[in-house]
Each structure stands twice: as structure tokens, then as C-alpha cells.
Scaffold this motif. Structure first.
Motif, PDB file in Angstrom:
ATOM      1  N   THR A 199       0.825  -1.218   0.000  1.00 60.28           N
ATOM      2  CA  THR A 199       0.000   0.000   0.000  1.00 60.28           C
ATOM      3  C   THR A 199       0.854   1.260   0.000  1.00 60.28           C
ATOM      4  O   THR A 199       0.452   2.313   0.505  1.00 60.28           O
ATOM      5  CB  THR A 199      -0.966   0.007   1.194  1.00 60.28           C
ATOM      6  OG1 THR A 199      -0.209  -0.156   2.410  1.00 60.28           O
ATOM      7  CG2 THR A 199      -1.992  -1.105   1.082  1.00 60.28           C
ATOM      8  N   LYS A 213      -0.166   6.668   1.010  1.00 61.47           N
ATOM      9  CA  LYS A 213      -0.924   5.434   0.805  1.00 61.47           C
ATOM     10  C   LYS A 213      -1.449   5.335  -0.619  1.00 61.47           C
ATOM     11  O   LYS A 213      -2.123   6.234  -1.113  1.00 61.47           O
ATOM     12  CB  LYS A 213      -2.100   5.363   1.785  1.00 61.47           C
ATOM     13  CG  LYS A 213      -2.751   3.974   1.843  1.00 61.47           C
ATOM     14  CD  LYS A 213      -4.109   3.973   2.535  1.00 61.47           C
ATOM     15  CE  LYS A 213      -4.006   4.192   3.998  1.00 61.47           C
ATOM     16  NZ  LYS A 213      -5.323   3.932   4.663  1.00 61.47           N
ATOM     17  N   GLU A 214      -1.119   4.250  -1.289  1.00 58.41           N
ATOM     18  CA  GLU A 214      -1.699   3.933  -2.591  1.00 58.41           C
ATOM     19  C   GLU A 214      -1.490   2.448  -2.854  1.00 58.41           C
ATOM     20  O   GLU A 214      -0.503   1.855  -2.424  1.00 58.41           O
ATOM     21  CB  GLU A 214      -1.065   4.766  -3.715  1.00 58.41           C
ATOM     22  CG  GLU A 214       0.405   4.499  -3.974  1.00 58.41           C
ATOM     23  CD  GLU A 214       0.961   5.324  -5.117  1.00 58.41           C
ATOM     24  OE1 GLU A 214       0.619   5.050  -6.276  1.00 58.41           O
ATOM     25  OE2 GLU A 214       1.742   6.267  -4.850  1.00 58.41           O
ATOM     26  N   ILE A 215      -2.427   1.845  -3.545  1.00 60.61           N
ATOM     27  CA  ILE A 215      -2.307   0.426  -3.874  1.00 60.61           C
ATOM     28  C   ILE A 215      -1.209   0.254  -4.912  1.00 60.61           C
ATOM     29  O   ILE A 215      -1.065   1.049  -5.833  1.00 60.61           O
ATOM     30  CB  ILE A 215      -3.648  -0.145  -4.375  1.00 60.61           C
ATOM     31  CG1 ILE A 215      -3.647  -1.675  -4.325  1.00 60.61           C
ATOM     32  CG2 ILE A 215      -3.992   0.377  -5.755  1.00 60.61           C
ATOM     33  CD1 ILE A 215      -3.913  -2.260  -2.985  1.00 60.61           C
ATOM     34  N   GLN A 242     -11.700  -7.687   3.951  1.00 61.04           N
ATOM     35  CA  GLN A 242     -12.229  -6.479   4.585  1.00 61.04           C
ATOM     36  C   GLN A 242     -11.155  -5.675   5.300  1.00 61.04           C
ATOM     37  O   GLN A 242     -11.312  -4.492   5.560  1.00 61.04           O
ATOM     38  CB  GLN A 242     -13.335  -6.859   5.579  1.00 61.04           C
ATOM     39  CG  GLN A 242     -14.542  -7.519   4.933  1.00 61.04           C
ATOM     40  CD  GLN A 242     -15.168  -6.638   3.859  1.00 61.04           C
ATOM     41  OE1 GLN A 242     -15.555  -5.500   4.127  1.00 61.04           O
ATOM     42  NE2 GLN A 242     -15.244  -7.152   2.638  1.00 61.04           N
ATOM     43  N   MET A 252      -5.276  -1.188   5.033  1.00 61.24           N
ATOM     44  CA  MET A 252      -6.454  -0.714   4.308  1.00 61.24           C
ATOM     45  C   MET A 252      -7.654  -1.532   4.763  1.00 61.24           C
ATOM     46  O   MET A 252      -7.532  -2.734   5.016  1.00 61.24           O
ATOM     47  CB  MET A 252      -6.282  -0.870   2.799  1.00 61.24           C
ATOM     48  CG  MET A 252      -5.578   0.281   2.104  1.00 61.24           C
ATOM     49  SD  MET A 252      -5.734   0.172   0.297  1.00 61.24           S
ATOM     50  CE  MET A 252      -4.801   1.613  -0.197  1.00 61.24           C
ATOM     51  N   GLU A 255     -14.366  -0.071   2.253  1.00 62.09           N
ATOM     52  CA  GLU A 255     -14.601   0.364   0.883  1.00 62.09           C
ATOM     53  C   GLU A 255     -13.320   0.836   0.197  1.00 62.09           C
ATOM     54  O   GLU A 255     -13.115   0.596  -0.990  1.00 62.09           O
ATOM     55  CB  GLU A 255     -15.645   1.491   0.871  1.00 62.09           C
ATOM     56  CG  GLU A 255     -16.186   1.825  -0.512  1.00 62.09           C
ATOM     57  CD  GLU A 255     -16.926   0.662  -1.169  1.00 62.09           C
ATOM     58  OE1 GLU A 255     -16.912   0.590  -2.415  1.00 62.09           O
ATOM     59  OE2 GLU A 255     -17.523  -0.151  -0.436  1.00 62.09           O
ATOM     60  N   GLU A 256     -12.454   1.508   0.947  1.00 61.93           N
ATOM     61  CA  GLU A 256     -11.178   1.958   0.375  1.00 61.93           C
ATOM     62  C   GLU A 256     -10.385   0.758  -0.153  1.00 61.93           C
ATOM     63  O   GLU A 256      -9.830   0.796  -1.254  1.00 61.93           O
ATOM     64  CB  GLU A 256     -10.349   2.697   1.429  1.00 61.93           C
ATOM     65  CG  GLU A 256      -8.998   3.165   0.906  1.00 61.93           C
ATOM     66  CD  GLU A 256      -8.092   3.730   1.985  1.00 61.93           C
ATOM     67  OE1 GLU A 256      -7.268   4.609   1.654  1.00 61.93           O
ATOM     68  OE2 GLU A 256      -8.182   3.291   3.152  1.00 61.93           O
ATOM     69  N   LEU A 257     -10.364  -0.312   0.624  1.00 60.42           N
ATOM     70  CA  LEU A 257      -9.650  -1.525   0.225  1.00 60.42           C
ATOM     71  C   LEU A 257     -10.306  -2.175  -0.986  1.00 60.42           C
ATOM     72  O   LEU A 257      -9.624  -2.556  -1.955  1.00 60.42           O
ATOM     73  CB  LEU A 257      -9.605  -2.509   1.397  1.00 60.42           C
ATOM     74  CG  LEU A 257      -9.108  -3.920   1.092  1.00 60.42           C
ATOM     75  CD1 LEU A 257      -7.686  -3.905   0.558  1.00 60.42           C
ATOM     76  CD2 LEU A 257      -9.207  -4.788   2.348  1.00 60.42           C
ATOM     77  N   THR A 258     -11.619  -2.304  -0.957  1.00 57.41           N
ATOM     78  CA  THR A 258     -12.343  -2.934  -2.067  1.00 57.41           C
ATOM     79  C   THR A 258     -12.079  -2.202  -3.379  1.00 57.41           C
ATOM     80  O   THR A 258     -11.788  -2.821  -4.408  1.00 57.41           O
ATOM     81  CB  THR A 258     -13.857  -2.954  -1.764  1.00 57.41           C
ATOM     82  OG1 THR A 258     -14.076  -3.680  -0.549  1.00 57.41           O
ATOM     83  CG2 THR A 258     -14.631  -3.611  -2.893  1.00 57.41           C
ATOM     84  N   GLU A 259     -12.167  -0.872  -3.330  1.00 57.18           N
ATOM     85  CA  GLU A 259     -11.947  -0.072  -4.538  1.00 57.18           C
ATOM     86  C   GLU A 259     -10.496  -0.160  -5.015  1.00 57.18           C
ATOM     87  O   GLU A 259     -10.222  -0.261  -6.215  1.00 57.18           O
ATOM     88  CB  GLU A 259     -12.343   1.378  -4.272  1.00 57.18           C
ATOM     89  CG  GLU A 259     -13.847   1.572  -4.104  1.00 57.18           C
ATOM     90  CD  GLU A 259     -14.217   3.009  -3.783  1.00 57.18           C
ATOM     91  OE1 GLU A 259     -13.297   3.866  -3.704  1.00 57.18           O
ATOM     92  OE2 GLU A 259     -15.425   3.294  -3.615  1.00 57.18           O
ATOM     93  N   ALA A 260      -9.556  -0.138  -4.076  1.00 60.67           N
ATOM     94  CA  ALA A 260      -8.142  -0.188  -4.436  1.00 60.67           C
ATOM     95  C   ALA A 260      -7.783  -1.528  -5.073  1.00 60.67           C
ATOM     96  O   ALA A 260      -7.058  -1.580  -6.074  1.00 60.67           O
ATOM     97  CB  ALA A 260      -7.285   0.063  -3.200  1.00 60.67           C
TER      98      ALA A 260
END
Length: 278
Positions: A199, A213-215, A242, A252, A255-260
């Protein structure tokens, strides 16, 4: 047994750090992430108990720091039931020999990772050409030679269970290394991912320093099989986690994790794979 234990001849302290170095995060009540310079270790188990496990072993020369963190969380003279390695790169085994000698506990890794942990095979040399980022340019100085843990290293159980971590199963997630594993708990969707993806943009000194932070895919300079790395990310995303704790970067969740993860799966070639290898 002790005289068999040794690091590679290129083992050395690496002067790289981040703003998160020395900072711990209680991600869940039984999962604690602690950052050693630029890499995360994970402690599984509730505080002040003796039923806990260490996942990964930090940067070179970090054993004393790890011991302090463990004793602060679990009490004086406490020791884990085991050490689980997601893989054997230098920044995940940097304190392992001192910890084995201090605690005398078993270490577990995937069978395909054992040659790098028993002195038989070196990892490929890191590739600084993957990125213009300064961490990537520093990578030729990173240790890559095999370490030898002798009789202390054990194969992960063939049934997929994780020793002393009930409810978790290990998943083979190769690409970054041949025997890389991630740990997943179905009950609450918790994923300890190692370096299968991270991340933070691990090649960039600025982003590592600031922990922006970024995937991102696995650290590029050490990843050798991009096809397998992509398959591993697809496999992990399909679990619909999750909560994710990665080897580098911040946790993460939700929703942030799911989208990333959706973004990483759909645009893996652009986000993860070095341009010269696309």
C-alpha cells in the motif's frame, strides 16, 4: 545447531527509513502492525497473553527493536509460539537469527522458500532498472544471498492451516518470490498479505519516506515472475478481504480496500509491472 545459523555474506544494515518507523497500529484487537524502518512486522494475539505469533522479522539489525515491541505488548520475557515468514527477503528476515537464538521457537515458511532459508540458493539480484525511484536505485545494495536457519525452519502445514493461528489459512501467492504466502481469516475477512501487493509505492524514496498510501503491486526490484504475481493478486482480491495488512505501507479496510483492489486487478499491468517489462 546454532553454528549452522548464518546470514549471507552481503548481510548489512540498510539506512532507509520512513515517518512510520517505530510506530505501531492496533489494526484489530488481536493484530498489531509495527513498522521497522520501511517494513512491517505483524504480531498476532491479544496483549498480555502468551498465545501469540510473530509474522516476519524486520530489517537487518532490528532484533533488539522487535524484542522491545514484543515485551511491551505481551510482557517481560514473553516469547511467541512461532515465527511465520511470508517470504525470505532480507527485509522480512533481518532479525530472524537473533530472535531464534533468544526465543528458541520454530520458524515456518513455504516449501518453495526453503532453499533461500537453508543456505542453498540465493535470490536473484535486485533490478534497479525497473524504476527511476531512488529506493529502486538503492536496491543493488540490498542483501539477496541465502541465509541458513538450519533445523529451525519448518514447512508450512500441507493442510493450509497456520501454526498457532486458529481460523487463519495460508495461501500460496508466488510472483514476488516462488514460495511467497499470504494469511487469510475467513471469519472477518482479514488478510496478512506480505509483499504480494503493498500500500505504498515501494520504489519511490519520497513515497516510502512519507508513507503515502496507494495500492501497488509487489516491490518491483525484487519481483521476478510478473505473470504469477498478477495471478496472486487476482486470487487475493477474489477473497473479498475487509482488512489488509501489507509488508510495506499502511493497513487498508472496507470500501477503500475494495476499490483499491478492484483498481489493481483491472489495471495491474499499468500499476504494478515496470514499463520496460509491459
Amino acid at each position: 545447531m546454532e553454528n549452522k545459523l548464518n546470514y549471507g555474506e552481503d548481510y548489512k544494515y540498510i539506512p532507509a527509513t520512513s515517518v512510520r518507523s517505530g510506530v505501531g497500529i492496533e489494526v484489530l484487537d488481536d493484530l498489531y502492525q509495527y513498522t521497522v524502518q520501511i517494513v512491517n512486522i505483524v504480531l498476532y494475539g491479544r496483549p498480555r497473553t502468551q498465545d501469540f505469533v510473530l509474522i516476519d522479522a524486520g530489517m537487518p539489525k532490528s532484533a533488539e527493536n522487535i524484542l522491545e515491541v514484543v515485551e511491551k505488548r505481551f510482557g517481560s520475557n514473553s516469547k511467541p509460539k512461532a515465527i511465520i515468514l511470508t517470504h525470505g527477503h532480507f527485509d522480512h528476515v533481518g532479525g530472524i537469527i537473533e530472535l531464534i537464538k533468544h526465543w528458541n521457537v520454530p520458524v515456518y515458511a513455504h516449501s518453495l522458500e526453503l532453499p533461500y532459508l537453508t543456505g542453498k540458493e540465493h535470490y536473484p539480484e535486485p533490478n534497479p532498472a525497473v524504476s527511476a525511484g531512488l529506493i529502486a536505485k538503492m536496491s543493488p545494495f540490498f542483501p539477496h544471498e541465502a541465509i541458513n536457519l538450519g533445523e529451525n525452519i519448518n514447512e508450512m502445514p500441507a493442510d493450509g492451516s497456520v501454526p498457532y493461528m486458529p481460523g487463519f489459512r495460508w495461501i500460496h501467492t508466488p510472483g514476488h518470490t516462488p514460495g511467497h504466502i499470504s494469511l487469510f481469516r475467513e471469519e472477518d475477512g482479514t488478510l496478512i498479505v506480505g509483499d504480494a501487493f503493498v500500500t505504498v509505492k515501494q520504489e519511490s524514496l519520497y513515497k516510502v519516506l512519507t508513507q503515502q498510501k496507494e495500492i501497488s503491486g509487489p516491490p518491483q526490484y525484487f519481483t521476478t515472475d510478473w505473470s504469477a504475481a498478477k495471478e496472486s493478486v487476482v486470487k487475493l482480491a477474489a477473497l473479498k478481504p475487509q482488512v489488509v495488512i501489507t509488508g510495506h505501507g499502511l493497513p487498508m479496510v472496507g470500501e477503500e480496500l475494495t476499490e483499491a483492489l478492484h483498481l489493481l486487478v483491472n489495471d495491474f499491468d499499468r500499476i504494478a509491472i515496470p514499463n520496460k517489462m509491459n
